[in-house]
Design a protein around this motif. Structure first.
Motif, PDB file in Angstrom:
ATOM      1  N   ALA A 151      -2.925  -0.141   1.035  1.00 50.81           N
ATOM      2  CA  ALA A 151      -3.219   0.077  -0.380  1.00 50.81           C
ATOM      3  C   ALA A 151      -3.334   1.570  -0.660  1.00 50.81           C
ATOM      4  O   ALA A 151      -3.814   2.339   0.184  1.00 50.81           O
TER       5      ALA A 151
ATOM      6  N   ASP B 199       2.891   3.618  -6.853  1.00 57.24           N
ATOM      7  CA  ASP B 199       1.731   3.076  -7.550  1.00 57.24           C
ATOM      8  C   ASP B 199       1.360   3.982  -8.721  1.00 57.24           C
ATOM      9  O   ASP B 199       0.933   3.509  -9.770  1.00 57.24           O
TER      10      ASP B 199
ATOM     11  N   SER C  32      -2.888  -2.038 -11.925  1.00 59.15           N
ATOM     12  CA  SER C  32      -3.751  -3.167 -11.581  1.00 59.15           C
ATOM     13  C   SER C  32      -5.021  -2.719 -10.868  1.00 59.15           C
ATOM     14  O   SER C  32      -5.936  -3.519 -10.685  1.00 59.15           O
TER      15      SER C  32
ATOM     16  N   THR D 221      -5.216  -2.135  -7.792  1.00 61.30           N
ATOM     17  CA  THR D 221      -5.208  -2.707  -6.438  1.00 61.30           C
ATOM     18  C   THR D 221      -4.651  -1.751  -5.394  1.00 61.30           C
ATOM     19  O   THR D 221      -4.812  -1.989  -4.201  1.00 61.30           O
TER      20      THR D 221
ATOM     21  N   TRP E 194      -1.302  -1.040  -5.214  1.00 64.37           N
ATOM     22  CA  TRP E 194       0.111  -1.356  -5.043  1.00 64.37           C
ATOM     23  C   TRP E 194       0.784  -1.356  -6.413  1.00 64.37           C
ATOM     24  O   TRP E 194       0.159  -1.722  -7.412  1.00 64.37           O
TER      25      TRP E 194
ATOM     26  N   SER F 191       2.357  -2.669  -9.524  1.00 61.90           N
ATOM     27  CA  SER F 191       2.204  -4.012 -10.088  1.00 61.90           C
ATOM     28  C   SER F 191       2.960  -4.136 -11.405  1.00 61.90           C
ATOM     29  O   SER F 191       3.023  -3.187 -12.193  1.00 61.90           O
TER      30      SER F 191
ATOM     31  N   GLY G 237      -2.823 -11.285 -13.952  1.00 58.45           N
ATOM     32  CA  GLY G 237      -2.205 -10.148 -14.619  1.00 58.45           C
ATOM     33  C   GLY G 237      -2.418 -10.163 -16.117  1.00 58.45           C
ATOM     34  O   GLY G 237      -3.021 -11.086 -16.666  1.00 58.45           O
TER      35      GLY G 237
ATOM     36  N   ARG H 115       0.606 -11.046 -12.022  1.00 57.82           N
ATOM     37  CA  ARG H 115       0.564  -9.729 -11.379  1.00 57.82           C
ATOM     38  C   ARG H 115       1.480  -9.783 -10.174  1.00 57.82           C
ATOM     39  O   ARG H 115       1.154 -10.370  -9.153  1.00 57.82           O
TER      40      ARG H 115
ATOM     41  N   CYS I 104       2.453  -8.035  -7.337  1.00 53.74           N
ATOM     42  CA  CYS I 104       1.878  -6.967  -6.532  1.00 53.74           C
ATOM     43  C   CYS I 104       2.886  -6.631  -5.424  1.00 53.74           C
ATOM     44  O   CYS I 104       3.040  -7.385  -4.460  1.00 53.74           O
TER      45      CYS I 104
END
Length: 152
Positions: free
Chosen positions: A50, A56, A82, A84, A86, A88, A128, A135, A137
């Motif tokens: 991540a 990203d 997102s 996270t 990554w 998305s 999402g 989402r 990802c």
């Protein structure tokens, strides 16, 4: 690897491979063609760390394509942050991805693959934003970003 993919020689021009609907190589060919991190993700369903992908943080308009076969997969128009770590997206481009169930962590997840070369891209979740509530990802090492146009 997903079932039903016919072999198409890598020497075909990309347009001819696209017209055939599939791109396949032997494992040794994929290993030679892809950077090591991308090979692990695309061909062996790995996951990058991540917050390790510059994609990203990519904010320009453009298209995100499969690093394995160059099929356009996502438009920057559907990209969102997102949180996270990554890249998305709330929707792929039409006829770009395929999905299948994944039970690697015991519970079911939906794995996302490139429709043309069956490369593993990431997973899709139901958390999402609207309009889809999805989402997608994605692993940044599995993608190539091309700035500019946003439709395939």
């Amino acid at each position: 690897m997903l079932l039903g993919l016919a072999a198409v020689p890598a020497t075909f021009p990309l347009a001819a491979r696209a017209a055939s609907g599939t791109v396949t190589h032997t494992d040794a060919e994929w290993r030679r063609l892809l950077p090591p991190e991308a090979y692990q993700v695309l061909r062996h369903e790995g996951t990058e760390h991540a917050f390790s992908s510059p994609l990203d943080e990519e904010r320009r308009a453009g298209l995100y394509s499969c690093l394995g076969c160059d099929l356009p997969l996502f438009s920057s128009k559907t990209k969102f942050d997102s949180g996270t770590g990554w890249p998305s997206f709330w929707a792929p481009l039409p006829n770009a991805v395929a999905t299948k169930s994944d039970y690697v962590i015991v519970v079911e997840r939906i794995e996302v693959h490139c429709r043309r070369c069956a490369g593993h891209l990431g997973h899709v979740f139901d958390d999402g934003p609207q309009p889809t509530g999805k989402r997608y990802c994605m692993n940044g090492v599995a993608l190539r970003f091309t700035p500019g146009r946003t439709t395939a």
